[in-house]
Write a protein that holds these residues in place. Structure first.
Motif, PDB file in Angstrom:
ATOM      1  N   ILE A 104      -5.488   0.354  -0.527  1.00  0.00           N
ATOM      2  CA  ILE A 104      -4.771   1.032  -1.610  1.00  0.00           C
ATOM      3  C   ILE A 104      -4.836   2.540  -1.416  1.00  0.00           C
ATOM      4  N   ASP A 105      -5.999   3.048  -0.993  1.00  0.00           N
ATOM      5  CA  ASP A 105      -6.131   4.487  -0.728  1.00  0.00           C
ATOM      6  C   ASP A 105      -5.142   4.936   0.348  1.00  0.00           C
ATOM      7  N   GLU A 106      -4.969   4.111   1.365  1.00  0.00           N
ATOM      8  CA  GLU A 106      -4.022   4.450   2.439  1.00  0.00           C
ATOM      9  C   GLU A 106      -2.584   4.432   1.922  1.00  0.00           C
ATOM     10  N   VAL A 107      -2.268   3.458   1.076  1.00  0.00           N
ATOM     11  CA  VAL A 107      -0.930   3.401   0.478  1.00  0.00           C
ATOM     12  C   VAL A 107      -0.710   4.627  -0.411  1.00  0.00           C
ATOM     13  N   GLU A 108      -1.711   4.978  -1.197  1.00  0.00           N
ATOM     14  CA  GLU A 108      -1.612   6.167  -2.057  1.00  0.00           C
ATOM     15  C   GLU A 108      -1.358   7.420  -1.231  1.00  0.00           C
ATOM     16  N   GLN A 109      -2.004   7.513  -0.077  1.00  0.00           N
ATOM     17  CA  GLN A 109      -1.799   8.675   0.807  1.00  0.00           C
ATOM     18  C   GLN A 109      -0.337   8.738   1.270  1.00  0.00           C
ATOM     19  N   MET A 110       0.243   7.596   1.575  1.00  0.00           N
ATOM     20  CA  MET A 110       1.650   7.568   1.989  1.00  0.00           C
ATOM     21  C   MET A 110       2.565   8.010   0.852  1.00  0.00           C
ATOM     22  N   GLU A 168       1.600  10.077  -1.630  1.00  0.00           N
ATOM     23  CA  GLU A 168       1.340  11.503  -1.826  1.00  0.00           C
ATOM     24  C   GLU A 168       2.045  12.371  -0.790  1.00  0.00           C
ATOM     25  N   THR A 169       2.178  11.867   0.440  1.00  0.00           N
ATOM     26  CA  THR A 169       2.847  12.645   1.491  1.00  0.00           C
ATOM     27  C   THR A 169       4.366  12.471   1.464  1.00  0.00           C
ATOM     28  N   GLY A 170       4.853  11.629   0.545  1.00  0.00           N
ATOM     29  CA  GLY A 170       6.296  11.471   0.392  1.00  0.00           C
ATOM     30  C   GLY A 170       6.930  10.417   1.269  1.00  0.00           C
ATOM     31  N   GLU A 171       6.101   9.658   1.978  1.00  0.00           N
ATOM     32  CA  GLU A 171       6.658   8.602   2.830  1.00  0.00           C
ATOM     33  C   GLU A 171       7.319   7.512   1.985  1.00  0.00           C
ATOM     34  N   PHE A 172       6.752   7.270   0.797  1.00  0.00           N
ATOM     35  CA  PHE A 172       7.309   6.314  -0.151  1.00  0.00           C
ATOM     36  C   PHE A 172       7.285   6.936  -1.538  1.00  0.00           C
TER      37      PHE A 172
END
Length: 59
Positions: free
Chosen positions: A13-19, A21-25
């Protein structure tokens, strides 16, 4: 669309949140929908002659 509840390890979930936050999704739901679409597309070409998936093991 239907709502699905699932349990995912915090690290993932932390990795998904990072994506997100960086605007990937735009949000977590879209990131997970994208992962499911990719998985289904990948598996679509990897089925045996009876339509069964050859690469997944029951756990």
């Amino acid at each position: 669309m239907e709502r699905v509840t699932l349990r995912i390890p915090k690290q993932q979930i932390d990795e998904v949140e990072q994506m997100v936050e960086t605007g990937e999704f735009p949000n977590r739901s879209e990131a997970i929908r994208s992962a499911v679409r990719d998985m289904l597309n990948e598996q679509d070409g990897e089925r045996d002659e009876r339509g069964r998936n050859r690469n997944w093991a029951k756990v």
